[in-house]
Design a protein around this motif. Structure first.
Motif, PDB file in Angstrom:
ATOM      1  N   GLY A  47      47.531  27.244  37.439  1.00  6.30           N
ATOM      2  CA  GLY A  47      46.896  28.452  36.999  1.00  6.30           C
ATOM      3  C   GLY A  47      47.023  29.618  37.846  1.00  6.30           C
ATOM      4  N   TRP A  48      47.414  28.994  38.967  1.00  6.81           N
ATOM      5  CA  TRP A  48      47.763  30.057  40.199  1.00  6.81           C
ATOM      6  C   TRP A  48      48.737  31.406  39.540  1.00  6.81           C
ATOM      7  CZ3 TRP A  48      52.407  30.838  41.623  1.00  6.81           C
ATOM      8  CH2 TRP A  48      53.402  29.727  41.837  1.00  6.81           C
ATOM      9  N   LEU A  49      49.402  30.972  38.546  1.00  2.00           N
ATOM     10  CA  LEU A  49      50.521  31.932  38.067  1.00  2.00           C
ATOM     11  C   LEU A  49      49.740  33.086  37.255  1.00  2.00           C
ATOM     12  CD1 LEU A  49      53.072  29.456  36.394  1.00  2.00           C
ATOM     13  CD2 LEU A  49      53.400  30.869  38.320  1.00  2.00           C
ATOM     14  N   VAL A  50      48.582  32.965  37.150  1.00  5.29           N
ATOM     15  CA  VAL A  50      47.899  34.146  36.635  1.00  5.29           C
ATOM     16  C   VAL A  50      47.976  35.396  37.686  1.00  5.29           C
ATOM     17  CG1 VAL A  50      45.560  33.771  37.852  1.00  5.29           C
ATOM     18  CG2 VAL A  50      45.655  34.732  35.653  1.00  5.29           C
ATOM     19  N   TRP A  51      48.094  34.861  39.003  1.00  7.18           N
ATOM     20  CA  TRP A  51      48.203  36.149  39.866  1.00  7.18           C
ATOM     21  C   TRP A  51      49.526  36.905  39.822  1.00  7.18           C
ATOM     22  CZ3 TRP A  51      43.608  37.477  40.211  1.00  7.18           C
ATOM     23  CH2 TRP A  51      42.584  36.589  40.356  1.00  7.18           C
ATOM     24  N   PRO A  52      50.681  36.308  39.803  1.00  4.10           N
ATOM     25  CA  PRO A  52      51.818  37.052  39.584  1.00  4.10           C
ATOM     26  C   PRO A  52      51.921  37.782  38.421  1.00  4.10           C
ATOM     27  CG  PRO A  52      52.656  34.739  40.388  1.00  4.10           C
ATOM     28  CD  PRO A  52      51.035  35.014  40.154  1.00  4.10           C
ATOM     29  N   ALA A  53      51.333  37.311  37.387  1.00  5.59           N
ATOM     30  CA  ALA A  53      51.479  37.695  36.013  1.00  5.59           C
ATOM     31  C   ALA A  53      50.569  39.141  36.032  1.00  5.59           C
ATOM     32  CB  ALA A  53      50.880  36.910  35.094  1.00  5.59           C
ATOM     33  N   ALA A  54      49.548  39.120  36.594  1.00  6.35           N
ATOM     34  CA  ALA A  54      48.703  40.212  36.882  1.00  6.35           C
ATOM     35  C   ALA A  54      49.223  41.314  37.423  1.00  6.35           C
ATOM     36  CB  ALA A  54      47.112  39.701  37.548  1.00  6.35           C
ATOM     37  N   LEU A  55      49.843  40.907  38.615  1.00  3.22           N
ATOM     38  CA  LEU A  55      50.948  41.951  39.366  1.00  3.22           C
ATOM     39  C   LEU A  55      51.884  42.455  38.473  1.00  3.22           C
ATOM     40  CD1 LEU A  55      50.657  40.455  43.037  1.00  3.22           C
ATOM     41  CD2 LEU A  55      49.541  42.356  42.216  1.00  3.22           C
ATOM     42  N   PHE A  56      52.685  41.673  37.852  1.00  4.55           N
ATOM     43  CA  PHE A  56      53.596  42.056  36.840  1.00  4.55           C
ATOM     44  C   PHE A  56      53.176  43.002  35.706  1.00  4.55           C
ATOM     45  CE2 PHE A  56      55.998  41.888  32.755  1.00  4.55           C
ATOM     46  CZ  PHE A  56      57.265  42.315  33.442  1.00  4.55           C
ATOM     47  N   ASN A  57      51.941  42.941  35.285  1.00  6.04           N
ATOM     48  CA  ASN A  57      51.191  43.486  34.248  1.00  6.04           C
ATOM     49  C   ASN A  57      51.105  44.908  34.696  1.00  6.04           C
ATOM     50  OD1 ASN A  57      48.993  41.603  32.177  1.00  6.04           O
ATOM     51  ND2 ASN A  57      51.283  41.398  32.514  1.00  6.04           N
ATOM     52  N   LEU A  58      50.560  44.974  36.119  1.00  8.83           N
ATOM     53  CA  LEU A  58      50.202  46.239  36.702  1.00  8.83           C
ATOM     54  C   LEU A  58      51.413  47.129  37.123  1.00  8.83           C
ATOM     55  CD1 LEU A  58      48.104  48.344  37.763  1.00  8.83           C
ATOM     56  CD2 LEU A  58      48.339  47.033  40.026  1.00  8.83           C
ATOM     57  N   GLY A  59      52.373  46.466  37.720  1.00  8.41           N
ATOM     58  CA  GLY A  59      53.739  47.256  38.120  1.00  8.41           C
ATOM     59  C   GLY A  59      54.396  47.657  37.038  1.00  8.41           C
ATOM     60  N   ALA A  60      54.593  46.660  36.198  1.00  2.00           N
ATOM     61  CA  ALA A  60      55.367  47.108  34.658  1.00  2.00           C
ATOM     62  C   ALA A  60      54.466  48.418  33.878  1.00  2.00           C
ATOM     63  CB  ALA A  60      55.519  46.125  33.724  1.00  2.00           C
ATOM     64  N   ALA A  61      53.341  48.516  33.919  1.00  2.00           N
ATOM     65  CA  ALA A  61      52.823  49.278  33.184  1.00  2.00           C
ATOM     66  C   ALA A  61      52.921  50.803  33.937  1.00  2.00           C
ATOM     67  CB  ALA A  61      51.127  49.060  33.284  1.00  2.00           C
ATOM     68  N   LEU A  62      52.782  50.725  35.298  1.00  2.00           N
ATOM     69  CA  LEU A  62      52.965  51.952  36.190  1.00  2.00           C
ATOM     70  C   LEU A  62      54.260  52.269  35.620  1.00  2.00           C
ATOM     71  CD1 LEU A  62      51.080  51.026  39.366  1.00  2.00           C
ATOM     72  CD2 LEU A  62      50.366  52.661  37.694  1.00  2.00           C
ATOM     73  N   ALA A  63      55.141  51.535  35.804  1.00  2.00           N
ATOM     74  CA  ALA A  63      56.688  51.867  35.525  1.00  2.00           C
ATOM     75  C   ALA A  63      56.835  52.635  34.197  1.00  2.00           C
ATOM     76  CB  ALA A  63      57.537  50.841  35.770  1.00  2.00           C
ATOM     77  N   VAL A  64      56.296  52.100  33.245  1.00  2.00           N
ATOM     78  CA  VAL A  64      56.406  52.583  31.860  1.00  2.00           C
ATOM     79  C   VAL A  64      55.578  54.062  31.969  1.00  2.00           C
ATOM     80  CG1 VAL A  64      55.198  52.256  29.429  1.00  2.00           C
ATOM     81  CG2 VAL A  64      56.483  50.335  30.614  1.00  2.00           C
ATOM     82  N   ILE A  65      54.636  54.063  32.457  1.00  2.00           N
ATOM     83  CA  ILE A  65      53.842  55.358  32.405  1.00  2.00           C
ATOM     84  C   ILE A  65      54.608  56.350  33.130  1.00  2.00           C
ATOM     85  CG2 ILE A  65      51.853  56.628  33.602  1.00  2.00           C
ATOM     86  CD1 ILE A  65      50.196  54.068  33.231  1.00  2.00           C
ATOM     87  N   LEU A  66      55.158  56.080  34.267  1.00  2.00           N
ATOM     88  CA  LEU A  66      55.861  57.197  35.084  1.00  2.00           C
ATOM     89  C   LEU A  66      57.357  57.298  34.850  1.00  2.00           C
ATOM     90  CD1 LEU A  66      54.687  56.164  38.613  1.00  2.00           C
ATOM     91  CD2 LEU A  66      53.797  57.960  37.133  1.00  2.00           C
ATOM     92  N   GLY A  67      58.021  56.325  34.000  1.00  2.00           N
ATOM     93  CA  GLY A  67      59.180  56.441  33.478  1.00  2.00           C
ATOM     94  C   GLY A  67      60.126  56.056  34.431  1.00  2.00           C
ATOM     95  N   LEU A  68      59.863  54.977  35.368  1.00  2.00           N
ATOM     96  CA  LEU A  68      60.653  54.567  36.538  1.00  2.00           C
ATOM     97  C   LEU A  68      61.397  53.132  36.045  1.00  2.00           C
ATOM     98  CD1 LEU A  68      58.491  55.105  39.464  1.00  2.00           C
ATOM     99  CD2 LEU A  68      60.384  56.425  39.037  1.00  2.00           C
ATOM    100  N   TRP A  69      62.537  53.048  36.035  1.00  2.00           N
ATOM    101  CA  TRP A  69      63.485  52.209  35.815  1.00  2.00           C
ATOM    102  C   TRP A  69      62.923  51.602  34.252  1.00  2.00           C
ATOM    103  CZ3 TRP A  69      60.427  51.619  40.234  1.00  2.00           C
ATOM    104  CH2 TRP A  69      61.191  51.948  41.550  1.00  2.00           C
ATOM    105  N   LEU A  70      62.710  52.545  33.566  1.00  2.00           N
ATOM    106  CA  LEU A  70      62.086  52.279  32.184  1.00  2.00           C
ATOM    107  C   LEU A  70      62.788  51.334  31.279  1.00  2.00           C
ATOM    108  CD1 LEU A  70      59.781  53.072  30.373  1.00  2.00           C
ATOM    109  CD2 LEU A  70      60.913  55.069  29.571  1.00  2.00           C
ATOM    110  N   ARG A  71      64.065  51.443  31.065  1.00  4.58           N
ATOM    111  CA  ARG A  71      64.856  50.548  30.204  1.00  4.58           C
ATOM    112  C   ARG A  71      64.770  49.110  30.663  1.00  4.58           C
ATOM    113  NH1 ARG A  71      68.468  53.564  26.527  1.00  4.58           N
ATOM    114  NH2 ARG A  71      67.983  55.850  26.768  1.00  4.58           N
TER     115      ARG A  71
END
Length: 127
Positions: A47-71
């Motif tokens: 169940g603790w895998l929820v935390w890396p998944a949450a961080l991935f969700n946030l980091g990836a969302a910010l990258a998509v918004i800003l266009g950093l390492w987008l592809r």
């Protein structure tokens, strides 16, 4: 030239809409991790895998918004959506099947974003 501006603004709007889903996933996991943890443990994962998944969700969302390492980030998000759809593959539950199908549709949008990029309104072009 006018058409190019249209493409740039619609690409930005599309990136924001895709990212909104992952920001919401982060907030959901942060504020109430139990449902996501239950899906993980139900599949035999910790169940603790929820935390890396949450961080991935946030980091990836910010990258998509800003266009950093987008592809590459969009490609990772597509894979994430495909893999996590497994947790919603419950044919007897129409709600879960709807989420399953939405995950695949979002994966498709992320693949298009990975292939075509995010337009000119990005912080890092060519990424």
């Amino acid at each position: 030239m006018r058409y190019q501006r249209y493409e740039d603004w619609t690409a930005l709007a599309g990136r924001l809409l895709i990212a909104a889903l992952f920001v919401a996933g982060f907030v959901q996991k942060l504020t109430d991790p139990a449902p996501a943890a239950a899906l993980l443990t139900g599949a035999g994962l910790p169940g603790w895998l929820v935390w890396p998944a949450a961080l991935f969700n946030l980091g990836a969302a910010l990258a998509v918004i800003l266009g950093l390492w987008l592809r590459p980030v969009a490609l990772m998000l597509a894979l994430y959506c495909i893999v996590t759809s497994y947790f919603h593959l419950i044919p007897d539950d129409p709600w879960q099947m709807s989420i399953f199908v939405k995950n695949w549709a979002i994966a498709g949008g992320c693949l298009v974003l990975s292939a075509l990029g995010g337009g000119r309104l990005v912080l890092r072009r060519g990424a």
